[in-house]
Design a protein around this motif. Structure first.
Motif, short mmCIF file in Angstrom:
data_model
loop_
_atom_site.label_atom_id
_atom_site.label_comp_id
_atom_site.label_asym_id
_atom_site.label_seq_id
_atom_site.Cartn_x
_atom_site.Cartn_y
_atom_site.Cartn_z
N SER A 113 9.31 -1.62 -6.03
CA SER A 113 8.78 -0.61 -5.10
C SER A 113 9.85 0.36 -4.63
CB SER A 113 8.19 -1.29 -3.87
OG SER A 113 7.10 -2.10 -4.21
N ALA A 114 9.42 1.58 -4.34
CA ALA A 114 10.30 2.56 -3.69
C ALA A 114 10.55 2.07 -2.26
CB ALA A 114 9.65 3.93 -3.67
N PRO A 115 11.71 2.36 -1.70
CA PRO A 115 12.05 1.86 -0.35
C PRO A 115 11.39 2.68 0.76
CG PRO A 115 13.88 3.09 -1.24
CD PRO A 115 12.84 3.03 -2.33
N ASP A 131 -0.07 1.27 -4.87
CA ASP A 131 0.10 -0.18 -4.91
C ASP A 131 -0.36 -0.79 -3.59
OD1 ASP A 131 0.90 -2.79 -5.30
OD2 ASP A 131 3.02 -2.31 -5.61
N GLN A 132 -1.25 -1.76 -3.67
CA GLN A 132 -1.83 -2.40 -2.49
C GLN A 132 -1.04 -3.62 -2.00
OE1 GLN A 132 -4.94 -1.03 -1.10
NE2 GLN A 132 -3.90 0.52 -2.32
N ALA A 133 0.06 -3.96 -2.62
CA ALA A 133 0.83 -5.15 -2.22
C ALA A 133 1.25 -5.06 -0.76
CB ALA A 133 2.07 -5.30 -3.10
N PRO A 134 1.16 -6.17 -0.03
CA PRO A 134 1.54 -6.15 1.39
C PRO A 134 3.05 -6.01 1.60
CG PRO A 134 0.94 -8.36 0.71
CD PRO A 134 0.66 -7.46 -0.46
N GLU A 135 3.84 -6.38 0.61
CA GLU A 135 5.30 -6.28 0.70
C GLU A 135 5.82 -5.49 -0.49
OE1 GLU A 135 6.81 -10.23 0.88
OE2 GLU A 135 5.76 -10.70 2.74
N THR A 146 4.52 3.25 -3.95
CA THR A 146 4.90 3.74 -5.27
C THR A 146 6.06 2.90 -5.79
OG1 THR A 146 6.50 5.32 -4.41
CG2 THR A 146 4.25 6.10 -4.69
N GLY A 147 6.30 3.00 -7.10
CA GLY A 147 7.41 2.26 -7.65
C GLY A 147 7.60 2.52 -9.13
N ILE A 148 8.44 1.69 -9.73
CA ILE A 148 8.79 1.79 -11.14
C ILE A 148 8.42 0.47 -11.81
CG2 ILE A 148 10.71 2.09 -12.76
CD1 ILE A 148 12.15 3.59 -10.46
#
Length: 151
Positions: free
Chosen positions: A2-4, A35-39, A123-125
């Motif tokens: 994930s992006a920080p 992205d729906q991840a909580p962390e 967002t992320g890679i």
């Protein structure tokens, strides 16, 4: 990974410049949006709910929605002359504005889709494939007024 950022974004444009650095010939890499991840993702877990825009080192582009443990194919792996093969760098841009999704590779639009879910998220890679090594040379995130789709 994930992006920080701590906020969940709805309308976003994400650009990365990345290249394959090693691993098997079937590996891929790309951008995650909504992205729906909580962390934040740490690179170990791929389950969840998000959209993935990905390139392969064989010159293909594809788009998927992750739904917990399953991949929902929005655009299958599709050969594209826009994708540089092997370990040459590629610039990927994903614009997600409302339900409209635009995927550009090296300045060429390779996919225009409509998918309303998920509507927002992190967002992320993404790097896919066992032992796939990817170098990200640049990561750029733009939000609302800068994310307006252009074709």
């Amino acid at each position: 990974v994930s992006a920080p950022l701590d906020e969940r974004l709805r309308d976003v444009a994400v650009t990365i410049v990345a290249r394959k650095a090693g691993g098997p010939s079937w590996g891929g890499y790309g951008v995650i949006v909504r992205d729906q991840a909580p962390e934040r993702r740490d690179g170990r877990q791929q389950d969840g709910r998000y959209l993935l825009f990905q390139l392969s080192d064989r010159g293909e582009a594809g788009v998927w929605r992750r739904e917990d443990g399953q991949w929902v194919e929005l655009m299958p792996w599709t050969p594209s002359n826009a994708v540089r093969t092997g370990n040459l760098p590629n610039e990927l841009t994903v614009r997600a504005v409302g339900p409209q999704l635009i995927f550009t590779v090296n300045g060429v639009t390779v996919a225009t889709l409509t998918d309303p879910a998920p509507a927002e998220g992190a967002t992320g890679i993404f790097a896919g494939g066992a032992l796939n090594e990817v170098v990200v040379e640049r990561f750029l995130l733009q939000v609302p007024e800068e994310a307006t789709p252009q074709q």
